[in-house]
Motif scaffolding. Structure first.
Motif, PDB file in Angstrom:
ATOM      1  N   TYR A  83     -16.189  -4.255  32.629  1.00  0.00           N
ATOM      2  CA  TYR A  83     -16.993  -5.171  33.451  1.00  0.00           C
ATOM      3  C   TYR A  83     -17.138  -6.509  32.747  1.00  0.00           C
ATOM      4  O   TYR A  83     -17.456  -6.568  31.561  1.00  0.00           O
ATOM      5  CB  TYR A  83     -18.380  -4.579  33.723  1.00  0.00           C
ATOM      6  N   LYS A 112     -13.997  -1.594  43.372  1.00  0.00           N
ATOM      7  CA  LYS A 112     -14.674  -0.848  44.439  1.00  0.00           C
ATOM      8  C   LYS A 112     -16.048  -0.374  43.980  1.00  0.00           C
ATOM      9  O   LYS A 112     -17.043  -0.479  44.714  1.00  0.00           O
ATOM     10  CB  LYS A 112     -13.818   0.346  44.853  1.00  0.00           C
ATOM     11  N   GLU A 135     -17.828  -1.682  41.551  1.00  0.00           N
ATOM     12  CA  GLU A 135     -18.657  -2.870  41.369  1.00  0.00           C
ATOM     13  C   GLU A 135     -19.227  -3.346  42.705  1.00  0.00           C
ATOM     14  O   GLU A 135     -20.409  -3.700  42.796  1.00  0.00           O
ATOM     15  CB  GLU A 135     -17.834  -3.985  40.722  1.00  0.00           C
ATOM     16  N   LYS A 136     -18.402  -3.355  43.720  1.00  0.00           N
ATOM     17  CA  LYS A 136     -18.859  -3.791  45.044  1.00  0.00           C
ATOM     18  C   LYS A 136     -19.960  -2.876  45.566  1.00  0.00           C
ATOM     19  O   LYS A 136     -20.927  -3.326  46.190  1.00  0.00           O
ATOM     20  CB  LYS A 136     -17.688  -3.815  46.024  1.00  0.00           C
ATOM     21  N   GLN A 137     -19.821  -1.571  45.306  1.00  0.00           N
ATOM     22  CA  GLN A 137     -20.804  -0.616  45.801  1.00  0.00           C
ATOM     23  C   GLN A 137     -22.159  -0.748  45.107  1.00  0.00           C
ATOM     24  O   GLN A 137     -23.208  -0.717  45.759  1.00  0.00           O
ATOM     25  CB  GLN A 137     -20.292   0.817  45.611  1.00  0.00           C
ATOM     26  N   TRP A 138     -22.138  -0.936  43.773  1.00  0.00           N
ATOM     27  CA  TRP A 138     -23.388  -0.859  43.019  1.00  0.00           C
ATOM     28  C   TRP A 138     -23.925  -2.195  42.513  1.00  0.00           C
ATOM     29  O   TRP A 138     -25.109  -2.294  42.168  1.00  0.00           O
ATOM     30  CB  TRP A 138     -23.204   0.093  41.831  1.00  0.00           C
ATOM     31  N   SER A 164     -23.188  -5.343  44.168  1.00  0.00           N
ATOM     32  CA  SER A 164     -22.891  -6.377  45.164  1.00  0.00           C
ATOM     33  C   SER A 164     -24.008  -7.407  45.298  1.00  0.00           C
ATOM     34  O   SER A 164     -23.766  -8.550  45.708  1.00  0.00           O
ATOM     35  CB  SER A 164     -22.619  -5.737  46.525  1.00  0.00           C
ATOM     36  N   ASP A 165     -25.240  -7.026  44.958  1.00  0.00           N
ATOM     37  CA  ASP A 165     -26.349  -7.966  45.066  1.00  0.00           C
ATOM     38  C   ASP A 165     -26.335  -9.020  43.951  1.00  0.00           C
ATOM     39  O   ASP A 165     -26.937 -10.080  44.088  1.00  0.00           O
ATOM     40  CB  ASP A 165     -27.696  -7.229  45.036  1.00  0.00           C
ATOM     41  N   VAL A 201     -24.662 -11.533  42.808  1.00  0.00           N
ATOM     42  CA  VAL A 201     -23.551 -12.390  43.219  1.00  0.00           C
ATOM     43  C   VAL A 201     -23.513 -13.745  42.544  1.00  0.00           C
ATOM     44  O   VAL A 201     -22.452 -14.220  42.162  1.00  0.00           O
ATOM     45  CB  VAL A 201     -23.559 -12.583  44.755  1.00  0.00           C
TER      46      VAL A 201
END
Length: 295
Positions: free
Chosen positions: A145, A279, A281-284, A286-287, A289
């Motif tokens: 990450y 995927k 990262e987007k799921q957990w 995403s806020d 940003v």
């Protein structure tokens, strides 16, 4: 790693004093070679799925701190597979040939994870940033990450009005001890007041709420979670740019010279290449940003 091979030692024993000095001078291997592994661990066979040289045969022991914070873990339960790092850990485990039932979780304090000495886990996942200094004591996988550090302050405070690094210099800032968050305070902000260092992020958050510090520094996803769910009268002041042009990355922590390092790195690289990390990262996350950049 600092000892000469057995055959060389026998030859040295029979050599002259001059030859002895020459042999000893050539024996050590570079200590900063992250690919260095114990004898017999350099072949591809060492990465046979489900048959790695783990701490417990047939099991994969993964460590993290306690409590395990969101959004990295959900409900302080690393084993539930929820939260970014829990999901990453299980994805790596699966790549290595270990299903969920074969994963054993262990609690290890943040600083102890990358301190010198033999580890009780196969790898640790706990927002540990990869650094040259830490590599002297432990191995890291490749980064799973890319992260930036962010500043949090109470709404309406002087600190909340900061728009630049210069605006932070006169403030009392805090962060968890041993973290790159604390490093950013000391090396980038260079405040006129000594930074407050806390054993846990919970203590830093309490200090912020109680007015003991003007602002705290944490990684950006954690900052979004803190301001949204834990200290709702706080806000994100801004984020720091990466230093030196290289993104700060979290890596999985392993024993120095671990036979598993190349296998775990291969798993992380495969998860990045096939889009699994993105995927998750987007799921957990995403806020988390965006936030203003402090320069």
């Amino acid at each position: 790693m600092h000892l000469a091979p057995r055959a060389l030692r026998r030859a040295v024993a029979a050599a002259t004093i001059a030859l002895l000095a020459t042999a000893v001078g050539c024996a050590p291997q570079p200590e900063d070679d992250s690919a260095a592994k114990p004898s017999g661990s350099t072949t591809g066979a060492a990465c046979t799925k489900g048959e790695l040289a783990t701490k417990t045969s047939g099991k994969l022991t993964i460590a993290t701190d306690e409590p395990a914070y969101e959004p990295w873990f959900k409900d302080d339960k690393p084993a539930n597979g929820k939260g970014f790092e829990s999901a990453v850990a299980y994805a790596v485990a699966e790549r290595l040939g270990y299903d969920k039932s074969a994963v054993v979780w262990q609690s290890v304090p943040f600083n102890k994870a990358f301190a010198p000495g033999e580890k009780t886990f196969d790898f640790d996942i706990n927002q540990v940033s990869i650094s040259a200094e830490r590599k002297k004591a432990v191995d890291f996988s490749s980064g799973y990450y890319d992260v930036r550090q962010a500043v949090i302050a109470l709404k309406g405070s002087k600190a909340a009005k900061a728009t630049s690094i210069a605006d932070l210099k006169g403030l009392k800032l805090g962060a968890q001890v041993g973290t790159t968050s604390l490093n950013y305070i000391e090396d980038v902000v260079k405040p006129t007041q000594e930074a407050a260092a806390y054993a846990k992020n919970d203590q830093a958050k309490s200090a912020l709420k109680n007015g003991q510090v003007d602002a705290i520094v944490v990684d950006l996803p954690t900052a979004f979670y803190i301001t949204a769910a834990e200290v709702t009268d706080a806000e994100i002041v801004g984020q720091f740019e990466n230093q030196g042009g290289t993104p700060e990355q979290f890596g999985l922590v392993l024993d120095k010279g671990s036979a598993l390092t190349s296998c775990v790195t291969g798993a992380v690289d495969a998860l990045r290449k096939d889009g699994t990390l993105a995927k998750i990262e987007k799921q957990w996350l995403s806020d988390a940003v965006d936030a203003p950049v402090l320069k």
